[in-house]
Design a protein around this motif. Structure first.
Motif, PDB file in Angstrom:
ATOM      1  N   LEU A 184       0.816  -1.218   0.000  1.00 21.32           N
ATOM      2  CA  LEU A 184       0.000   0.000   0.000  1.00 21.32           C
ATOM      3  C   LEU A 184       0.850   1.269   0.000  1.00 21.32           C
ATOM      4  O   LEU A 184       0.338   2.353  -0.288  1.00 21.32           O
ATOM      5  CB  LEU A 184      -0.925   0.004   1.214  1.00 21.32           C
ATOM      6  CG  LEU A 184      -2.015  -1.072   1.197  1.00 21.32           C
ATOM      7  CD1 LEU A 184      -2.793  -1.064   2.505  1.00 21.32           C
ATOM      8  CD2 LEU A 184      -2.947  -0.871   0.010  1.00 21.32           C
ATOM      9  N   ASP A 185       2.124   1.142   0.306  1.00 18.80           N
ATOM     10  CA  ASP A 185       3.004   2.303   0.244  1.00 18.80           C
ATOM     11  C   ASP A 185       3.268   2.735  -1.215  1.00 18.80           C
ATOM     12  O   ASP A 185       3.721   3.859  -1.454  1.00 18.80           O
ATOM     13  CB  ASP A 185       4.349   1.989   0.932  1.00 18.80           C
ATOM     14  CG  ASP A 185       4.206   1.916   2.453  1.00 18.80           C
ATOM     15  OD1 ASP A 185       3.211   2.480   2.963  1.00 18.80           O
ATOM     16  OD2 ASP A 185       5.072   1.312   3.103  1.00 18.80           O
ATOM     17  N   VAL A 186       2.970   1.840  -2.137  1.00 18.01           N
ATOM     18  CA  VAL A 186       3.119   2.168  -3.573  1.00 18.01           C
ATOM     19  C   VAL A 186       1.759   2.635  -4.082  1.00 18.01           C
ATOM     20  O   VAL A 186       0.794   1.860  -4.120  1.00 18.01           O
ATOM     21  CB  VAL A 186       3.619   0.954  -4.383  1.00 18.01           C
ATOM     22  CG1 VAL A 186       3.763   1.326  -5.865  1.00 18.01           C
ATOM     23  CG2 VAL A 186       4.947   0.450  -3.820  1.00 18.01           C
ATOM     24  N   GLU A 187       1.672   3.902  -4.476  1.00 16.50           N
ATOM     25  CA  GLU A 187       0.390   4.503  -4.862  1.00 16.50           C
ATOM     26  C   GLU A 187      -0.273   3.745  -6.021  1.00 16.50           C
ATOM     27  O   GLU A 187      -1.498   3.534  -6.019  1.00 16.50           O
ATOM     28  CB  GLU A 187       0.621   5.969  -5.241  1.00 16.50           C
ATOM     29  CG  GLU A 187      -0.652   6.775  -5.430  1.00 16.50           C
ATOM     30  CD  GLU A 187      -1.407   6.960  -4.112  1.00 16.50           C
ATOM     31  OE1 GLU A 187      -2.635   7.174  -4.161  1.00 16.50           O
ATOM     32  OE2 GLU A 187      -0.764   6.888  -3.035  1.00 16.50           O
ATOM     33  N   LYS A 188       0.522   3.343  -6.981  1.00 15.76           N
ATOM     34  CA  LYS A 188      -0.033   2.663  -8.158  1.00 15.76           C
ATOM     35  C   LYS A 188      -0.678   1.345  -7.767  1.00 15.76           C
ATOM     36  O   LYS A 188      -1.781   1.006  -8.223  1.00 15.76           O
ATOM     37  CB  LYS A 188       1.076   2.436  -9.186  1.00 15.76           C
ATOM     38  CG  LYS A 188       0.584   1.814 -10.486  1.00 15.76           C
ATOM     39  CD  LYS A 188       1.711   1.736 -11.504  1.00 15.76           C
ATOM     40  CE  LYS A 188       1.179   1.180 -12.819  1.00 15.76           C
ATOM     41  NZ  LYS A 188       2.246   1.134 -13.846  1.00 15.76           N
ATOM     42  N   LEU A 189       0.006   0.565  -6.888  1.00 16.29           N
ATOM     43  CA  LEU A 189      -0.538  -0.726  -6.445  1.00 16.29           C
ATOM     44  C   LEU A 189      -1.779  -0.527  -5.580  1.00 16.29           C
ATOM     45  O   LEU A 189      -2.749  -1.283  -5.672  1.00 16.29           O
ATOM     46  CB  LEU A 189       0.532  -1.503  -5.675  1.00 16.29           C
ATOM     47  CG  LEU A 189       1.813  -1.812  -6.463  1.00 16.29           C
ATOM     48  CD1 LEU A 189       2.779  -2.607  -5.590  1.00 16.29           C
ATOM     49  CD2 LEU A 189       1.487  -2.575  -7.735  1.00 16.29           C
ATOM     50  N   LEU A 191      -1.640  -5.525 -13.233  1.00 17.27           N
ATOM     51  CA  LEU A 191      -0.466  -5.603 -12.380  1.00 17.27           C
ATOM     52  C   LEU A 191       0.717  -6.069 -13.214  1.00 17.27           C
ATOM     53  O   LEU A 191       0.732  -7.170 -13.748  1.00 17.27           O
ATOM     54  CB  LEU A 191      -0.699  -6.583 -11.227  1.00 17.27           C
ATOM     55  CG  LEU A 191       0.455  -6.723 -10.235  1.00 17.27           C
ATOM     56  CD1 LEU A 191       0.696  -5.420  -9.499  1.00 17.27           C
ATOM     57  CD2 LEU A 191       0.194  -7.866  -9.256  1.00 17.27           C
ATOM     58  N   GLU A 192       1.707  -5.201 -13.326  1.00 14.42           N
ATOM     59  CA  GLU A 192       2.870  -5.525 -14.155  1.00 14.42           C
ATOM     60  C   GLU A 192       3.759  -6.536 -13.434  1.00 14.42           C
ATOM     61  O   GLU A 192       3.808  -6.582 -12.199  1.00 14.42           O
ATOM     62  CB  GLU A 192       3.658  -4.259 -14.456  1.00 14.42           C
ATOM     63  CG  GLU A 192       2.868  -3.234 -15.257  1.00 14.42           C
ATOM     64  CD  GLU A 192       3.627  -1.931 -15.378  1.00 14.42           C
ATOM     65  OE1 GLU A 192       4.487  -1.839 -16.276  1.00 14.42           O
ATOM     66  OE2 GLU A 192       3.373  -1.027 -14.562  1.00 14.42           O
ATOM     67  N   PRO A 193       4.486  -7.372 -14.192  1.00 15.96           N
ATOM     68  CA  PRO A 193       5.345  -8.404 -13.587  1.00 15.96           C
ATOM     69  C   PRO A 193       6.361  -7.837 -12.595  1.00 15.96           C
ATOM     70  O   PRO A 193       6.667  -8.476 -11.592  1.00 15.96           O
ATOM     71  CB  PRO A 193       6.048  -9.030 -14.811  1.00 15.96           C
ATOM     72  CG  PRO A 193       5.096  -8.818 -15.938  1.00 15.96           C
ATOM     73  CD  PRO A 193       4.449  -7.493 -15.665  1.00 15.96           C
ATOM     74  N   LYS A 194       6.874  -6.638 -12.880  1.00 16.38           N
ATOM     75  CA  LYS A 194       7.888  -6.082 -11.962  1.00 16.38           C
ATOM     76  C   LYS A 194       7.319  -5.857 -10.569  1.00 16.38           C
ATOM     77  O   LYS A 194       8.003  -6.086  -9.560  1.00 16.38           O
ATOM     78  CB  LYS A 194       8.460  -4.781 -12.533  1.00 16.38           C
ATOM     79  CG  LYS A 194       7.442  -3.646 -12.685  1.00 16.38           C
ATOM     80  CD  LYS A 194       8.086  -2.409 -13.277  1.00 16.38           C
ATOM     81  CE  LYS A 194       7.070  -1.268 -13.411  1.00 16.38           C
ATOM     82  NZ  LYS A 194       7.691  -0.059 -13.983  1.00 16.38           N
ATOM     83  N   GLU A 207      -9.459  -0.301  -6.852  1.00 16.13           N
ATOM     84  CA  GLU A 207     -10.322  -0.299  -8.036  1.00 16.13           C
ATOM     85  C   GLU A 207     -10.983  -1.659  -8.263  1.00 16.13           C
ATOM     86  O   GLU A 207     -12.140  -1.726  -8.697  1.00 16.13           O
ATOM     87  CB  GLU A 207      -9.505   0.098  -9.271  1.00 16.13           C
ATOM     88  CG  GLU A 207     -10.332   0.162 -10.548  1.00 16.13           C
ATOM     89  CD  GLU A 207      -9.495   0.567 -11.744  1.00 16.13           C
ATOM     90  OE1 GLU A 207     -10.047   0.572 -12.871  1.00 16.13           O
ATOM     91  OE2 GLU A 207      -8.290   0.867 -11.574  1.00 16.13           O
ATOM     92  N   HIS A 208     -10.280  -2.754  -7.912  1.00 13.42           N
ATOM     93  CA  HIS A 208     -10.793  -4.078  -8.259  1.00 13.42           C
ATOM     94  C   HIS A 208     -11.195  -4.934  -7.057  1.00 13.42           C
ATOM     95  O   HIS A 208     -11.837  -5.978  -7.250  1.00 13.42           O
ATOM     96  CB  HIS A 208      -9.740  -4.845  -9.074  1.00 13.42           C
ATOM     97  CG  HIS A 208      -9.414  -4.206 -10.395  1.00 13.42           C
ATOM     98  ND1 HIS A 208      -8.393  -3.292 -10.538  1.00 13.42           N
ATOM     99  CD2 HIS A 208      -9.991  -4.336 -11.604  1.00 13.42           C
ATOM    100  CE1 HIS A 208      -8.338  -2.898 -11.806  1.00 13.42           C
ATOM    101  NE2 HIS A 208      -9.303  -3.517 -12.480  1.00 13.42           N
TER     102      HIS A 208
END
Length: 432
Positions: A72-77, A126-129, A83-84
């Motif tokens: 949750l510290d990563v805004e994109k994640l 969700l990107e592999p990285k 959203e889902h």
């Protein structure tokens, strides 16, 4: 299937002993069996997981809590999760997932569930990285738990190795699923692009075929027109050559006419000279007639005098009187003849005057005819030069028309080849 492997057991004493250990093998897993063999995942590893499952289950909530805090510290994640789904729901899902790992059972259902998870990750974007980063975070939490809770070194090593193998297998399955999804997407995109390309090419080829047919028809019409024009040029050229022949013939006839006009002029000049001489002779005859009249008058006067003298002589002058009468009659006849000659001369003068006027008129007309003949000759020469120039131009134009016809023919052949190529291209496109 049995293979040689190093068996790490909870006892430090057994850690360095080699013995037979069975690798995991299921017929339904296919190539995955070779992957598990390659990373050294054995049935012993699964058995070890089942042994430590109770201890792991007690610590899972702390591991999951720490794991999601870092996510949750990563805004994109965080945005993807909100959203889902929800954080709580994902925590429960991850807990069930980790417990399945600790169950120590790897089968077709196990693999299928991991593939579904990968599909979900792919679908939500969700990107592999980020997946690898999160998984590495999860692995770090597991390793901290092991080093904190397991004090015996041999057991630590074996658990670390087992967890690392299991999580590596998880990553392999998920990344393979990612790769397949990407390949499917690319194939789908390729199919869409190929379909659109085929449609575009088919439409283009159709338009090209129609255009080629139109061009072919236009070229055929142009070929027909050029043929007709070439025929017209040939006819015109032949007519022009005929005109040249007629012009040359007319010029020759004008030359003959000029010669005849010159002969008439010369004849007229000779006639004029003869008439002039006749006029001069008439003058001389008139002068002679005047002289004769004068002589006749004198003779008559002498005859009258002789008659008078004969009368005076009486009987002796009778014979002389007869002579005088005859002389008087002769004088009268001479006078009559001279008068007739004078009338003829006068009439001749009138006729000569008319002839002279006619000759002068003929002379003027001859001069005018000569002048017009010269002008007509010059006009014919100009016409012949113009017609010859036109004929040369027609010949040049005819050659150019033939060259144009050949060029049009080449265009028609090229157009037909283009139509054939377009049709072949369309057939090849339909086979894509």
């Amino acid at each position: 299937m049995k293979r040689n492997a190093v068996n790490v057991v909870p006892s430090t004493e057994r850690l360095h002993h080699e013995e037979e250990e069975e690798y995991i093998y299921h017929e339904t897993l296919g190539e995955l069996n070779e992957q598990m063999r390659m990373i050294g995942l054995t049935e012993g590893d699964l058995q070890l997981l089942r042994q430590v499952r109770p201890q792991m289950e007690q610590r899972l909530d702390a591991i999951i809590e720490t794991f999601y805090q870092s996510v949750l510290d990563v805004e994109k994640l965080k945005n993807i999760i909100l959203e889902h789904s929800t954080i709580e729901r994902l925590k429960q899902t991850l807990k069930a997932h980790l417990l399945e790992i600790c169950n120590g059972e790897i089968n077709e259902a196990y693999v299928a569930k991991r593939l579904r998870i990968a599909q979900v990750h792919k679908r939500v974007g969700l990107e592999p990285k980020w997946y690898l980063s999160a998984f590495q975070n999860l692995q770090n939490e597991f390793l901290r738990l092991i080093y904190r809770e397991i004090k015996e070194e041999g057991q630590q090593v074996r658990l670390v190795s087992t967890i690392t193998k299991l999580l590596s297998l998880e990553q392999q399955l998920v990344l393979e699923a990612y790769e397949k999804e990407n390949a499917n997407e690319k194939q789908l995109q390729y199919d869409i692009v190929r379909k659109e390309l085929k449609q575009s090419i088919a439409a283009f080829v159709g338009e090209l075929s129609d255009l080629t047919l139109d061009i072919n028809e236009a070229v055929e019409r142009l070929m027909t027109s050029s043929g007709e024009v070439a025929t017209t040029f040939q006819s015109t050229s032949s007519a022009t050559q005929g005109s040249i022949s007629y012009a040359i013939e007319g010029e020759a006839k004008l030359a003959d006419l000029a010669i005849q006009m010159k002969a008439i002029d010369e004849s007229t000049a000779g006639m004029q000279h003869a008439v002039q001489e006749l006029h001069d002779s008439s003058k001389q005859i008139a002068m002679i007639a005047v002289s004769v009249q004068e002589v006749a008058a004198q003779i008559k006067l002498l005859s009258l005098n002789a008659t008078i003298e004969a009368a005076r002589a009486g009987e002796h002058g009778k014979g002389f009187a007869v002579v005088a009468q005859e002389v008087s009659r002769l004088s009268e006849d001479t006078r009559t003849t001279v008068n007739r000659i004078a009338d003829i001369v006068t009439k001749s003068r009138s006729i000569i005057t008319e002839v002279v006027e006619s000759i002068n008129t003929v002379h003027r007309l001859t001069d005018e005819g000569k002048r017009q003949s010269e002008e007509t000759k010059k006009l014919f020469s100009d016409i012949m030069l113009s017609v010859q120039s036109s004929a040369d131009q027609m010949i040049t134009a005819e050659k150019e028309m033939k060259l144009l016809s050949m060029t049009i023919g080449s265009i028609q052949v090229a157009t037909s080849e283009a139509a054939s190529s377009a049709e072949n291209f369309k057939e090849n496109t339909e086979q894509m």
